[in-house]
Design a protein around this motif. Structure first.
Motif, PDB file in Angstrom:
ATOM      1  N   LYS A 161       0.772  -1.303  -0.089  1.00  0.00           N
ATOM      2  CA  LYS A 161      -0.157   0.087   0.040  1.00  0.00           C
ATOM      3  C   LYS A 161       0.766   1.246  -0.061  1.00  0.00           C
ATOM      4  O   LYS A 161       0.682   2.251  -0.702  1.00  0.00           O
ATOM      5  N   ALA A 162       1.881   1.334   0.690  1.00  0.00           N
ATOM      6  CA  ALA A 162       2.823   2.459   0.939  1.00  0.00           C
ATOM      7  C   ALA A 162       3.372   2.679  -0.595  1.00  0.00           C
ATOM      8  O   ALA A 162       3.821   3.961  -0.751  1.00  0.00           O
ATOM      9  N   PRO A 216      -2.515   1.295   6.048  1.00  0.00           N
ATOM     10  CA  PRO A 216      -1.227   1.085   5.722  1.00  0.00           C
ATOM     11  C   PRO A 216      -0.235   1.446   6.902  1.00  0.00           C
ATOM     12  O   PRO A 216       0.685   0.818   7.182  1.00  0.00           O
ATOM     13  N   ILE A 217      -0.529   2.359   7.804  1.00  0.00           N
ATOM     14  CA  ILE A 217       0.356   2.998   8.826  1.00  0.00           C
ATOM     15  C   ILE A 217       0.259   1.757   9.905  1.00  0.00           C
ATOM     16  O   ILE A 217       1.449   1.192  10.370  1.00  0.00           O
ATOM     17  N   LEU A 220       2.068  -1.306   8.513  1.00  0.00           N
ATOM     18  CA  LEU A 220       3.448  -1.244   8.446  1.00  0.00           C
ATOM     19  C   LEU A 220       4.073  -1.442   9.732  1.00  0.00           C
ATOM     20  O   LEU A 220       5.036  -1.968   9.900  1.00  0.00           O
ATOM     21  N   ARG A 221       3.388  -1.079  10.641  1.00  0.00           N
ATOM     22  CA  ARG A 221       3.970  -1.327  12.204  1.00  0.00           C
ATOM     23  C   ARG A 221       3.858  -2.654  12.675  1.00  0.00           C
ATOM     24  O   ARG A 221       4.476  -2.981  13.553  1.00  0.00           O
TER      25      ARG A 221
END
Lengths: 241, 413
Positions: B325-326, B406-407, B410-411
């Motif tokens: 997504k990023a 996405p945030i 990703l974490r």
């Protein structure tokens, strides 16, 4: 590139972002005004809780602000919907992460090709541009290795090649040396310096002053606001912004 | 993302976890195996029953007038059985009556039957089907000659003591020597061999070549039935509509001859291959009705398993989704990726199922007398069902994946 070259690549006006955590509301960004010109080399610093991460997410179009306006390369991205943000991330932003974030099962080449897949490039274009990008970061010889066959420094170079492959307006690096030893960190920072010298706009998000020293302009956040914004004297090659 | 790219990606994910992938597609594999194997066997049986069974036992476009059914499949009630036992036997006069009055162009042949011992020079073959028939019987059966000839209408008229042997019977008695002109004992009565019928193989493992045929006027007929009594009167037409007309005509004539009133049931039996096949058709209909149920259950179970595997895959690959997504993947790109992966998994199961199904069908054909013929439509249906199950099972996991922030993703560790 879109627009005249003297137009700022990033313009933030009164950006706010709040999170609700349980019963408390955390005001991560409390009104940020910031302009970054093309080919600047900026470090964003700040202690934890300063809003650094939120700032990075907003700049990277992973998050949308609650208030204010954000223009990236002439487009107002603060009003965009998810699919448009995905397109902006794909075309305008190159991410470099602390933990590299490479796909473990894919070769270096396939990892670098990934943004081009979503850009709709043909297989031949993808391969050609990915090879160019890997050569640019000095990994022309290791294209077919998987991440676990590469050193930390090499992995981060693959990540930088992936970030560059779509010719983004900004290279956005989040603690890019956080997982690297100091010798390798120097090496990676040299790559960023070279890219900046070639005209790339670079934004580093870091809490390490040593790393921030490489940038021309250092912005320090505190409690969701810009605390200081100062320019470094010119140290090495390349022209000041 | 182009489809080809997505399928390649899916295969690399499947390969990365071979064992888990295999277990996840077992449900679909079993469902499609069922589909292919059952359809193959039932269809093979259908072809076999219509072509060989009906053709060999009764004859094509043929019906027989009998006092009671010769071929019985399925259950007969006690009462029905007694009713048949009471039916008057068919006589030469009945046959003559029909032959004179029927207007439909047909071929006729009378037949008497018994199970007798056939011997030559001290070598005996027991329990041999001996048919005493008119010469036209050979035409009705559409047999080919292996050696010699069939007997002629003249020989039937002349009550000649000649015999035509089935292939296996001739082999067994003469063991490679020339049977023509030899005299064999049929039920103890001497008959001269004039011909051998070409080999016909077997039906459900029972040889179709252990028989002897003599003229209906030959001495052996006395061992089959009392004078003037015959077991069957065969009527053959050139095509099915003519046969149907002939059957109706024969039925009406027999009722007249037996003096039956409109309310009376027939006290004779018209046997067609259709009647013999009707029981088989019942069985195959039941199998075909049960099949969708069996297949559906396996596919639903298979779909649920795949859905769970995909939900696990989404959870395990949250970070990958965040990275994608990023880098610019839209929600629908992620959705497509997981649906294609799910469909690929399911189709892989379906293709393996087609393989095992065909293997099963061939195994049945090799090791049992049951035939099997793989139906091309069942293969297409198998693949189609595989795609459908995979796509449906993939919707929920794919939607979950496409909606990840996405945030957060990703974490995720």
């Amino acid at each position: 590139m879109n627009g005249p070259t003297d137009a700022p690549v990033i313009r933030l006006e009164g950006i706010t972002r709040e999170y609700v955590m349980g019963t408390e509301t955390v005001r991560a960004l409390r009104g940020i005004d910031l302009t970054i010109a093309r080919n600047e080399y900026v470090a964003i610093m700040g202690p934890s809780g300063s809003g650094k991460s939120t700032m990075m997410n907003v700049l990277g179009c992973l998050d949308t602000p609650d208030g204010g306006a954000y223009w990236l390369n002439g487009q107002e991205v603060s009003r965009m919907i998810d699919d448009d943000l995905a397109r902006v991330r794909n075309r305008e932003i190159g991410f470099v992460f602390q933990t590299f974030n490479l796909l473990p099962r894919a070769s270096a080449l396939a990892n670098v090709e990934l943004p081009l897949v979503y850009a709709g490039a043909t297989a031949r274009q993808r391969r050609q541009r990915a090879e160019e990008a890997l050569s640019r970061v000095g990994l022309g010889e290791r294209m077919h290795h998987r991440p676990n066959e590469l050193s930390g420094g090499q992995r981060q170079r693959v990540a930088i090649a992936r970030a560059l492959v779509n010719n983004p307006s900004i290279l956005l690096a989040d603690e890019p040396t956080g997982n690297l030893d100091s010798a390798t960190s120097v090496e990676i920072m040299r790559v960023f310096g070279e890219l900046h010298a070639q005209g790339q706009t670079v934004i580093l998000v870091t809490h390490e002053p040593d790393i921030a020293e490489h940038a021309r302009r250092v912005i320090v956040l505190r409690d969701g606001k810009i605390d200081t914004d100062r320019l470094h004297p010119v140290r090495t090659t390349g022209a000041a912004a | 993302m182009p489809l080809f790219e997505a399928v390649r990606l899916a295969f690399s994910s499947i390969r990365a976890q071979k064992l888990k992938s295999f277990f996840s597609l077992v449900g679909v594999l079993i469902g499609v195996t069922f589909l292919i194997a059952v359809v193959s066997i039932v269809q093979g049986m259908n072809v076999y029953m219509t072509d060989k069974f009906a053709g060999a036992l009764i004859g094509i476009n043929t019906f027989s007038v009998r006092s009671q059914p010769n071929i019985q499949m399925g259950n007969t009630t006690e009462e029905q059985w007694r009713q048949w036992q009471r039916n008057p036997r068919i006589t030469n006069a009945d046959a003559a009556f029909l032959q004179e009055r029927m207007t439909t162009p047909v071929r006729f042949a009378r037949e008497g039957w018994n199970r007798l011992t056939v011997g030559w020079r001290g070598r005996d073959a027991t329990d041999i089907n001996v048919h005493t028939v008119d010469a036209s019987f050979f035409e009705i059966k559409r047999w080919d000659v292996a050696e010699g000839r069939f007997f002629t209408p003249q020989e039937v008229t002349a009550s000649a003591d000649v015999v035509v042997l089935g292939y296996e019977l001739a082999e067994r008695l003469f063991q490679g020597r020339d049977p023509l002109g030899q005299t064999v004992a049929v039920g103890g009565l001497p008959h001269r061999v004039v011909g051998v019928v070409a080999e016909q193989g077997n039906l459900f493992g029972i040889s179709l070549d252990k028989f002897a045929v003599t003229p209906i006027t030959s001495p052996v007929r006395r061992l089959a039935n009392r004078p003037q009594i015959i077991d069957a009167f065969h009527v053959q037409a050139d095509d099915l509509p003519t046969m149907r007309a002939a059957e109706e005509e024969a039925n009406a004539l027999m009722r007249v001859r037996r003096g039956l009133r409109p309310a009376d049931v027939n006290n004779f039996h018209l046997e067609t291959s259709e009647a013999a096949l009707s029981e088989w058709e019942k069985i195959s209909t039941i199998l075909f009705m049960a099949l969708p149920g069996l297949v559906a259950i396996s596919l639903v179970v298979g779909g649920i398993v795949i859905m769970n595997i995909m939900l696990m895959a989404v959870a395990e690959r949250t970070r990958e989704i965040g990275i994608r997504k990023a880098l610019g993947a839209k929600g629908r790109d992620i959705m497509a990726q997981f649906i294609v992966e799910s469909a690929t998994l399911s189709v892989t199961g379906a293709i393996l199922g087609i393989g095992t199904g065909i293997l099963l069908a061939f195994t049945v054909r090799e090791f049992t007398p049951l035939p099997a013929a793989v139906a091309p439509w069942s293969i297409f249906l198998g693949v189609g069902l595989g795609v459908a199950v995979g796509m449906i099972a993939g919707i929920l996991p794919a939607r979950q994946a496409s909606r990840l922030d996405p945030i957060e993703a990703l974490r995720h560790e």
